[in-house]
Each structure stands twice: as C-alpha cells, then as structure tokens.
Enzyme design. Sequence first.
Site, PDB file in Angstrom:
ATOM      1  N   GLY A 159      39.645  44.514 -10.792  1.00  0.00           N
ATOM      2  CA  GLY A 159      39.047  44.196  -9.483  1.00  0.00           C
ATOM      3  C   GLY A 159      38.682  45.527  -8.841  1.00  0.00           C
ATOM      4  N   TYR A 160      37.413  45.678  -8.452  1.00  0.00           N
ATOM      5  CA  TYR A 160      37.008  46.983  -7.906  1.00  0.00           C
ATOM      6  C   TYR A 160      36.328  46.808  -6.557  1.00  0.00           C
ATOM      7  CZ  TYR A 160      36.789  51.969  -8.902  1.00  0.00           C
ATOM      8  OH  TYR A 160      37.027  53.341  -8.899  1.00  0.00           O
ATOM      9  N   GLY A 161      36.922  45.963  -5.721  1.00  0.00           N
ATOM     10  CA  GLY A 161      36.450  45.789  -4.345  1.00  0.00           C
ATOM     11  C   GLY A 161      37.201  46.737  -3.430  1.00  0.00           C
ATOM     12  N   ASN A 162      37.478  46.288  -2.208  1.00  0.00           N
ATOM     13  CA  ASN A 162      38.133  47.169  -1.239  1.00  0.00           C
ATOM     14  C   ASN A 162      39.489  47.655  -1.745  1.00  0.00           C
ATOM     15  OD1 ASN A 162      40.197  47.386   1.202  1.00  0.00           O
ATOM     16  ND2 ASN A 162      38.189  48.038   1.921  1.00  0.00           N
ATOM     17  N   ALA A 163      40.335  46.734  -2.194  1.00  0.00           N
ATOM     18  CA  ALA A 163      41.682  47.126  -2.626  1.00  0.00           C
ATOM     19  C   ALA A 163      41.632  47.931  -3.927  1.00  0.00           C
ATOM     20  CB  ALA A 163      42.547  45.876  -2.794  1.00  0.00           C
ATOM     21  N   GLY A 164      40.918  47.420  -4.926  1.00  0.00           N
ATOM     22  CA  GLY A 164      40.914  48.046  -6.249  1.00  0.00           C
ATOM     23  C   GLY A 164      40.309  49.441  -6.261  1.00  0.00           C
TER      24      GLY A 164
ATOM     25  N   LYS B 270      44.890  31.676   7.651  1.00  0.00           N
ATOM     26  CA  LYS B 270      43.849  32.095   6.706  1.00  0.00           C
ATOM     27  C   LYS B 270      42.623  31.224   6.911  1.00  0.00           C
ATOM     28  CE  LYS B 270      43.668  35.092   3.247  1.00  0.00           C
ATOM     29  NZ  LYS B 270      44.509  36.294   3.192  1.00  0.00           N
TER      30      LYS B 270
HETATM   31  N1  GLU Z   1      43.126  39.684   4.267  1.00  0.00           N
HETATM   32  C1  GLU Z   1      44.170  40.651   4.271  1.00  0.00           C
HETATM   33  C2  GLU Z   1      45.435  40.093   3.650  1.00  0.00           C
HETATM   34  O1  GLU Z   1      45.410  39.163   2.865  1.00  0.00           O
HETATM   35  C3  GLU Z   1      44.381  41.253   5.628  1.00  0.00           C
HETATM   36  C4  GLU Z   1      44.774  40.269   6.682  1.00  0.00           C
HETATM   37  C5  GLU Z   1      44.730  40.858   8.091  1.00  0.00           C
HETATM   38  O2  GLU Z   1      44.473  42.041   8.228  1.00  0.00           O
HETATM   39  O3  GLU Z   1      44.952  40.076   8.999  1.00  0.00           O
HETATM   40  O4  GLU Z   1      46.498  40.603   3.858  1.00  0.00           O
END
Ligand code: GLU
Length: 417
Positions: free
Chosen positions: A219-224, A107
């Site tokens: 949360g209303y970003g990519n996932a939300g 990360k």
């Molecule tokens: N950031 C995303 C996660 O936390 C995707 C990680 C990725 O695609 O490598 O799973």
Amino acid sequence: MSKKELTLFENTQAQLDAAANLLGLEPNIHAILREPMRELHVSIPVRMDNGIAKIFKGFRVHHNNARGPCKGGIRFHPDETIDTIRSLAAWMTWKCAVADIPFGGGKGGVICNPKEMSPGEIERLSRGYIDAIWEFIGPDKDIPAPDVYTNPQIMAWMMDEYTKLGGYSCPGVITGKPVALGGSLGRGDATARGGLFTIIETAKHLNIDLSLATVTVHGYGNAGSHIAILLNSILGCKIVAVGDSKGGIYNKRGLDPHKVLQHKGETGSVTNFLQAENIGNDELLELDVDILCPSALENTITQANASKIKAKIVAELANGPTTPEADEVLFHNRVFVIPDFLCNAGGVIVSYFEWVQNTYNYYWDKDEVHQRLSKKMTKAFQDVLSESLKRNVNMRQSAHVVAVSRVAEAMRLRGWV
Ligand code: GLU
C-alpha cells in the site's frame, strides 16, 4: 460467503467478545459495545460533468461516545459497505481509548470510485455528503477526518460546506484540513510517524537493530509512502519492496522511497519503476524481511498466506489488514504484530491536536506536535505491551483489553448500565 464465514463486523464483535471474557465484563456493558449506537444512511445526488445526476450511497456510523464526541475518517471507495463502516467505527472507539484521547468512535463512507471522477465531481460529492449528514456531525458531536481515498482538499470542501450551512466559522468540525485552513502541522505524516514510534519500541523489546532492518510496505498511499520514507530517512532501514493495488516492485539493494513516490505520482502506480523488478503482491507479502507494513485495506493477511509470512514484525498501518484466523497463525509463528488501532493511532492523535488547536485558536510548531505524538504513542504501546506480558495474550487481544476497560469505565461512570 460460505455459511461459516463471518463478516468483518461479526469478526469485530468476536474480538470484543474475547476481550469481554478476559476482563469479566458486565453483560450489559458488553451488549451495548457489540452494536453501533446509531447510524445514518444517505443518498447523495450529484450532477456529473455530463449533466446527468447520479445518486451515491453514503453512511456515517457512531459506535460509542462514552469517552467523548465520535471521531473517525470518511472513506470514498467503490467496495464500501455498511458492514465495513461498522467495524471501522468500533475500531475507532478502541483506537481513541488506547491512545487515551477524549473521543469515541465513528466512521463514514461513500460508495464511489474517485479514481474515475473529475475534481469537480469529487467536490460536488464531498459537499453533497456534508449536506446529507451535517446535523449528525459537529465539533462536540462527531468530527470526521480523511481516510482511504479522501485527502486535505476534500476536508477543506467539507469544512467549508458545514460552515456555510451553520452560518459560522467552525474549523473544529473536521480534521486533516490543509494547514492554511486550520490544519495542524505534522498531520500529513502523522499515521506513519506514530507507527514509527511503535516500531522503535518493538525493536527495543525484541532486541532488533533497526539500522540493519529490511522492510516491505504494502500500500503506497498516505500511510505506506510515509512509513517507507520515515523508516528509511530516520532509522536507515532498507526498503526492499513496496506495492499498491496494481502490483509490487522489489530491489534487494533497497529502493529510494521518495523516487518511488514521484514515480507513482507520475504514472499512477509504483509498478514499472526503473530501478526495481516488478513482483506480484502475493510474493511481496511473503518476502523474507524484518518488518512488513500492511498499509492498504482490510483482509491482506489471511489464512491463505499467514503461514508464509516471514517478517519478524508486522506493523499494521492499515485498518483490519489481518483476519482473525491469520492472527492466530502469526502468533503461533512468533511474528510480533503491532495491531492496527495501536500502530496507526498517530493519525487520530494529531487530529486530536488539530481539534485542540482549532478550539483554542492557537497553533503549535511542528516540533511540539512531534514531541506530543511521541509521548502519546510510546505510552499507548507500553500500556498494551505490559498488558500482553501480564496476561500472556497477543498484542491485539491486549490492546482490546486496554481499550475496552477504558470505555467500560466511562460508561459505568456515566451511569449507562
Ligand atoms: N482515518 C484515520 C484512522 O482510521 C484517522 C481518523 C481521524 O483522524 O479522525 O485512524
């Protein structure tokens, strides 16, 4: 922080300790998994639009690479810390193992507030971050991707910078790229679509009719935003409330998630949406709904509100939204939690598909991506559910058991212990 309060990474270690205990894990393997393998701390000079250089702090952490190259996103956030990044890197190790894809966990993060930066400043910071970490990453070493407040455009700049430094074309160094630059079809909503498959499996297990289900999304970003759209358009669920960092909105007759997204695009927030009333985020989390999707940051469901959560299913699209104390309360109250590194594994699964396509230089259509994602997510969910039923532990503990045993097996076979 009071004396007794643990940091996020200490909590992450405690979760591992519990799984190690259940598995009777060898102490040497356990000790290795408790710490990241290596971490890089960098200072990134960026010329701001006013001509003055600002130095940003950044990190990249490799937690474990026994099952394959490290994999995980890059966050741009003002509250970023090395402690958080360590946890997120460890969760990536578990996530890739539970999804059974051949990656370890990594990360990255930069302490910055992209909401207050111009596109030019964000581009220079993105390129500067790669200049600082490029020897630490690579398509067979460590493959970054988008995360909180980073996006496909940022991945494009980063891939371009890496390519220039290396002097050869290398799309597989980073995933979540725009499709025109070697990104995969279906990566945009992959985190949410993966979560959708786990919600479908959960509903079968609990005998819940999803076409009648009510949903809150925090949360209303990519996932939300994508989980709201998919639950509504594919399953017919009613999205009664959504929230972001500025507050929430509620309409008991249901919100149109596309219109909310458009409104957020225009105003910067979901709040003050015409067809809804504004509510606070505390109230939003405690609404009486079937499904709650925490899709923002860590520590959303805590000891302070866990006992007031009325949802039957908590689908964790965010990483680390529930604290360990809250987890126990939810389990006791029979709330079915789909734990983060299972629920949101769809993103990294399609990242893996992107990396495979980059490696082969041969690209799949969207249906193929969706079918393969469905197969992987359903298998991961069933593996975790059966372990949870077998051991009579909650889904988060059982997900740890499944993941840790897979990583431990790879470490044993490599002869690390
Ligand atoms: N950031 C995303 C996660 O936390 C995707 C990680 C990725 O695609 O490598 O799973």
